[in-house]
Enzyme design. Sequence first.
Site, short mmCIF file in Angstrom:
data_model
loop_
_atom_site.label_atom_id
_atom_site.label_comp_id
_atom_site.label_asym_id
_atom_site.label_seq_id
_atom_site.Cartn_x
_atom_site.Cartn_y
_atom_site.Cartn_z
CG HIS A 134 -7.34 8.02 -2.86
ND1 HIS A 134 -7.35 7.57 -4.38
CD2 HIS A 134 -7.59 7.00 -2.28
CE1 HIS A 134 -6.94 6.31 -4.61
NE2 HIS A 134 -6.85 5.87 -2.22
CG HIS B 135 -9.77 9.27 -0.13
ND1 HIS B 135 -10.80 8.51 -0.62
CD2 HIS B 135 -9.09 8.63 0.70
CE1 HIS B 135 -10.50 7.45 0.78
NE2 HIS B 135 -9.25 7.85 1.04
CD GLN C 241 -4.87 10.66 2.44
OE1 GLN C 241 -5.85 10.08 2.36
NE2 GLN C 241 -3.84 10.62 2.55
CD GLU D 275 -2.81 3.94 -1.51
OE1 GLU D 275 -3.35 4.76 -1.07
OE2 GLU D 275 -1.51 4.03 -1.03
CG LEU E 113 -11.20 5.02 -3.89
CD1 LEU E 113 -10.39 6.11 -4.08
CD2 LEU E 113 -11.30 4.40 -2.58
NE ARG F 30 -4.52 6.52 -0.14
CZ ARG F 30 -5.27 6.04 0.64
NH1 ARG F 30 -5.84 7.52 1.67
NH2 ARG F 30 -5.87 5.40 0.51
NE ARG G 157 -6.66 8.13 5.65
CZ ARG G 157 -6.79 7.00 4.69
NH1 ARG G 157 -6.88 5.76 4.67
NH2 ARG G 157 -8.18 7.43 3.55
CG PHE H 164 -1.85 0.29 0.58
CD1 PHE H 164 -2.52 -1.00 0.35
CD2 PHE H 164 -3.56 1.30 1.00
CE1 PHE H 164 -4.05 -0.84 0.01
CE2 PHE H 164 -4.48 1.54 0.90
CZ PHE H 164 -4.97 0.04 0.46
C1 LIG Z 1 -13.93 5.31 -1.07
C2 LIG Z 1 -13.11 5.34 0.23
C3 LIG Z 1 -12.49 4.60 0.46
C4 LIG Z 1 -11.57 3.92 1.03
N1 LIG Z 1 -10.40 2.96 2.22
C5 LIG Z 1 -10.33 3.07 2.59
C6 LIG Z 1 -9.21 2.21 2.55
O1 LIG Z 1 -9.29 1.19 2.86
N2 LIG Z 1 -8.26 2.28 3.86
C7 LIG Z 1 -8.77 2.89 5.52
O2 LIG Z 1 -8.04 2.73 6.11
N3 LIG Z 1 -9.35 3.82 4.89
C8 LIG Z 1 -9.88 3.79 4.25
N4 LIG Z 1 -11.17 4.83 4.26
C9 LIG Z 1 -11.10 6.18 4.70
C10 LIG Z 1 -11.80 4.88 6.17
O3 LIG Z 1 -13.05 4.99 5.27
C11 LIG Z 1 -12.64 6.03 6.67
O4 LIG Z 1 -11.88 7.41 7.18
C12 LIG Z 1 -13.69 5.31 7.02
O5 LIG Z 1 -14.46 4.33 7.48
C13 LIG Z 1 -13.67 7.07 8.69
O6 LIG Z 1 -15.21 5.47 9.90
P1 LIG Z 1 -15.77 6.49 11.13
O7 LIG Z 1 -15.89 5.33 11.62
O8 LIG Z 1 -15.10 7.34 11.57
O9 LIG Z 1 -17.27 7.26 10.02
P2 LIG Z 1 -18.00 6.50 9.08
O10 LIG Z 1 -18.28 5.91 8.32
O11 LIG Z 1 -18.39 7.45 7.98
O12 LIG Z 1 -19.71 7.37 9.86
C14 LIG Z 1 -19.96 8.38 9.85
C15 LIG Z 1 -21.50 7.33 10.92
O13 LIG Z 1 -21.84 9.35 11.52
C16 LIG Z 1 -23.96 8.88 11.57
N5 LIG Z 1 -23.66 10.38 11.64
C17 LIG Z 1 -23.28 11.26 10.54
N6 LIG Z 1 -23.67 12.71 11.15
C18 LIG Z 1 -24.50 12.01 12.20
C19 LIG Z 1 -25.71 12.69 12.48
N7 LIG Z 1 -26.01 13.94 12.56
N8 LIG Z 1 -26.22 11.99 13.62
C20 LIG Z 1 -26.54 10.91 13.51
N9 LIG Z 1 -25.65 10.33 12.59
C21 LIG Z 1 -24.57 10.67 12.14
C22 LIG Z 1 -23.77 8.28 10.35
O14 LIG Z 1 -24.71 8.25 9.91
C23 LIG Z 1 -22.07 7.45 10.54
O15 LIG Z 1 -23.08 6.09 10.76
C24 LIG Z 1 -11.70 5.06 2.34
C25 LIG Z 1 -12.62 6.35 2.44
C26 LIG Z 1 -13.41 6.06 1.03
C27 LIG Z 1 -13.92 7.42 1.09
#
Ligand SMILES: Cc1cc2nc3c(=O)[nH]c(=O)nc-3n(C[C@H](O)[C@H](O)[C@H](O)COP(=O)(O)OP(=O)(O)OC[C@H]3O[C@@H](n4cnc5c(N)ncnc54)[C@H](O)[C@@H]3O)c2cc1C
Lengths: 147, 272, 120, 568
Positions: D234, D347, D232, D247, D244, D278, D382, D118
């Site tokens: 991507h 991203h 960031q 990567e 996406l 990235r 990151r 990666f």
């Molecule tokens: C396309 C893509 C690919 C990625 N690939 C990778 C990877 O390969 N490896 C890696 O390490 N990282 C990757 N990332 C980054 C990683 O996925 C994210 O940083 C991570 O999933 C964030 O998770 P989280 O739990 O913080 O938030 P999220 O998964 O964004 O969850 C947010 C939560 O908050 C809730 N929420 C938001 N606002 C409110 C509100 N007002 N009231 C109630 N609930 C609310 C939402 O409903 C959701 O459940 C990727 C990101 C993207 C976009």
Amino acid sequence: MTQIQPRRNYLGALGWIWAGNYKLERYLYIFHRITGLGILLFLLLHLVMTTVFRVQGKEVWEATMEVLHNPWFKVGEYLVVVAFLYHALNGLRLIIQELGFALGRPRPPIYPYKDSLRRKRYWTILIISIVVILCVVFFYDFIAGGW
Amino acid sequence: MDKQVVFKVQRYEPEADGNPHFQEFKIPAKRGMTILDGLIYIKENLDGTLAFRSSCRMAICGSCGMLINNYPHLACHTQIEELRSDIVTVKPLPNLPIVKDLVVDLIPFFNRHKSIKPYIIHPDTKEMENPTAEFVQSPQALEALLQFTYCVKCGICISACPTSASDRLFLGPQALAQCYRYCADTRDGGEEERLTVVDKDHGIWHCHLAGACSEACPKGLDPALAIQLLKRRLIIQAIGLGRKKQPASIVTPPAEVKPKIPFPEFTAKRTE
Amino acid sequence: MRNTYLWLAQLVTGVLIAVLLSIHMVLMHLDAILSFLGVDIKDPTSWHSMIERSRETLWAGLYIALLAIVLYHALNGLRNIILELAPSAATERIITWTIIVFGTIAFVWGTYVPIRLLSG
Amino acid sequence: MTGRKHDVVVLGSGLAGLRAAIEAARNPESDVAIVSKVQLMRSHSVCAEGGTAAVMQPDEGDSFELHAWDTVRGADFLCDQDVVKRFVEEVPKEILLLEHWGIPWSRRSDGRIAQRPFGGHSYNRAVFAADKTGFAEMQTLYDTLLKYANVSRYDECYVSSILIEDNSFCGVTAWNLTSGEFILIQGKALIIATGGACRMFGFTTYSLTATGDGLAMAYRAGLPIKDLEFVQFHPTGLVPSGILITEAARGEGGYLLNNEGKRFMEKYAPSKMEVAPRDIISRAEITEIEEGRGFPGPEGLDYIHIDLRHLGADKINERLPMIREVAMRFNFIDPIYEPIPVRPAAHYFMGGIHTDINGATPMQGIWAAGEVACVSLHGANRLGSNSTAECLVWGKITGEEAAKYAAKHKESPPFKETRLKEEEARVFTRFSSKGKESAYRLRKELQRIMDSQVGVFRTGSGLKEALDRIQEIRQRLPDIKVTDRSRTYNTDLLAALEVENLVDLAQIIVTGALARTESRGAHSRRDFPNRNDDDWLVHTLAHYTPEGPRLDYIPVTITMWQPVERKY
Ligand SMILES: Cc1cc2nc3c(=O)[nH]c(=O)nc-3n(C[C@H](O)[C@H](O)[C@H](O)COP(=O)(O)OP(=O)(O)OC[C@H]3O[C@@H](n4cnc5c(N)ncnc54)[C@H](O)[C@@H]3O)c2cc1C
Ligand code: HEM
Ligand code: SF4
Ligand code: F3S
Ligand code: FES
């Protein structure tokens, strides 16, 4: 505030027959059901006939048989035969496949997706062709036996 | 492909207490535009009151299942172009209660998924709480269940299955397929518990291999296959041929250890 | 495991019906083809041949078994279909019992007569 | 309705939220609530594709130290190194836990967990499940959460504000979208895990629901926001949708090609080529495009190519099935035969709510985890696959801490009834149906300005202009028109509320970026092209004031390595 209940949206028994633009297996299923019920109906009639008319003696029996040789009854009988054939052969397929045979192994899906039933469609094709062949044979018999 | 497409969308406003009815919208469609894009266009430009679910717009979150031209599919995964028609009817998924417009209530569906105990049940609770090493699992063993882990819980199979059309209590293809997915996992030892759940009225035996679930599943899962394989397990158990499965054990530490790869040069490393 | 056994029975009866009913159907309806093949079974639906058959223990036994099997298979299938209309638990029980009672009556009705003829 | 009092309230059901909820629920005493504005397993995290970094094979050459060094160097030294150390040591445990909970990690032929290269990592360190890593993790966590009876779930409840009294947490107000009720969820401890806000950019890999509500809410509730100017980009967002292309496509050996068919990365990062960090690749791509070696794309989205053809059909189908599906489905391109058009897409937010190493915020009883938090692990940039790992690790830590805290405090703190009413009024009556602005149009304007001025490269004048425009958009917010007057599933109103949050956050980003007169990691200023460790080896903190964010700075913790020049 009064709580609003989600609205029910079941297709109901209509959904057995048609719920969307599906393909073969979905229709094999409903035919299996219809033929099953159809033969059940026939079975009950048959049961009544073979018992009620039989106890009444030889004359009644032979008179009934005469009526049954009427072309219309013949057609009905022919339909029952077709239904039975279909139900039997498809039933055998179901027995085999519902025990998990002849469906293949689960594989990681590769786009564009093909599910197991579609991959094994020759089963269904086989059944349909056997049914058709047997129907022709019976049909021949009906003609030979005289309408 | 620049043309006008008519979207016939089924509307239902719970607070207005009306019946579902259709509303038509004209949309300029471009090549590459999905049904979801169309709905978003309607919402942003034509009628802000339209309600539908969406999140990932890449067919992985499972929010946007709906009935598109009488076929259940993910809206973000359906190109307007491929429908080959100038009129697109969009309705909420059948066999699930409607909350509003295209939004359906999936909570009962989630509860049925929950009822089949969709988690690994392993006798070694100490290891499960504080893992010391990984369980061994060969790629072949993984392949046997891999496709069933791709379920996005969209409810599309429920609206395709004829049994679910009339039987509200039917477990449904999704839950049954997940049941198989966990039973087939080499790390799992909970098969017996789960089989008693599916083997009940409105359980697995109301699947008649209609196959519509597999046909419609947008992620290429084959719930029909999983259900039949699960039936086989049940029958085998019923006629007393079942052998108790031994869940996988952890990897033994390797005999030889390779040298660490050389650490890249950097400046002053401080001692802690 | 109750439901599994019920379905297992559905499966086994299905196979048995396939065998038994095929024999029955071939005899009853394919007389022209059979005679073409050189097997003469006379007129199967005539009074005479029917009474003949019901006097032979083998045939009579076969028919009674077939009746039982078909009744189970068909009525269990019917019950499954009705249960899929998701009635309440109470109606479900009523349906089950109606079907059992109906099946028993049909079976007795269908066997009583041949047996009476057999002995008569 | 009763039972709205819980011990631990988890906000958000992404990876971080679910992991925190499970950890809190593992203590059978505690009563856990998980609130999410989407159904629990629909969170944005399902989109994560490539992998999760962890040192799983110390016997085959990898080491914690190496992972830490990669992370620190990738972060351009802006990360707290004690945090990094804790992180690398915790991740392998999380990977094993997930493995025990049934996740379908891809395997090597000997049955052990497979790992792939990666960007920015000097060892094949990303644990993965084909190219659906985040999805697999989410489903596994969701399924495992169902095991616990002491969890109440609030699906599709939009949380509108965090209630704080006397510097300690007392509850959140939420609008239940499906039933239309406005409710108060009281608790002793809160874990904020509401993810990032990349939807303020037009061309982004993010879900439509990633609108940073939690971040904005926390900001307005008085929590300091750290390092938000680091966004960031991507390198491989699919043109034109922004979906996406993971990567891992490069990790598995894909090439980046310009319109001359050359692998241009040999100019920018000769030792790492396509698996450089990235920020470096994104800058390289933009440079190529600006210098005329890109392909012209729709609506100004010029692109370059990522080429997978040489990998062969088998490898693509086994390792990158979703990439193939996405390309075929959305762009009518089969990557087995054709290269895919990509360009940098917004991203990830390196910054977030300021927390200490335990994920605790300055407020009593509030923790933050996942993308919404900034424990200062990622610094200025990151590394790929470190963020799902972060979500797991700090999900666990905060879950544990919050449950402990809740167990210690017998009573939930008192709170004033009136605040619920006030908040309800604020949510439902603020926007009228007679307004003149459209929330969607404002969002689009915001996205346009962010895309053009606050992208991969930034300039002082551009940022100033962006700040003015944002200020102007902010003024137009109260005039938004909301046509839908109902309370059930009113996504019209939801969009209006979300825009407001996005605008607030955009303001923090631009203010922070304008102040930071250097280039570091993902923050790259054309007018200040060099890193400046003397003045800017500090974290930015933004505090809420009604006029706009007030900035101050805190030092970076350095325990192991002093900054050196960053070269690949
Ligand atoms: C396309 C893509 C690919 C990625 N690939 C990778 C990877 O390969 N490896 C890696 O390490 N990282 C990757 N990332 C980054 C990683 O996925 C994210 O940083 C991570 O999933 C964030 O998770 P989280 O739990 O913080 O938030 P999220 O998964 O964004 O969850 C947010 C939560 O908050 C809730 N929420 C938001 N606002 C409110 C509100 N007002 N009231 C109630 N609930 C609310 C939402 O409903 C959701 O459940 C990727 C990101 C993207 C976009
Ligand atoms: C020839 C041999 C037969 C075979 C192999 C056979 C097989 C089957 C099988 C396997 C099923 C279960 C399908 C499922 O639910 O998945 C079934 C259902 C059924 N069968 Fe048969 N069957 C046969 C004959 C009959 C006969 C003679 C009747 C009627 C008298 C009958 C009536 C039914 C009915 C009513 C059902 C229920 C249909 C449904 O649930 O959809 N079958 N059959
Ligand atoms: S099995 Fe397929 S159709 Fe059914 S819920 Fe899962 S992904 Fe959707
Ligand atoms: S559609 Fe329904 S009947 Fe069975 S094969 Fe699928 S669950
Ligand atoms: S929006 Fe996520 S599946 Fe369609």
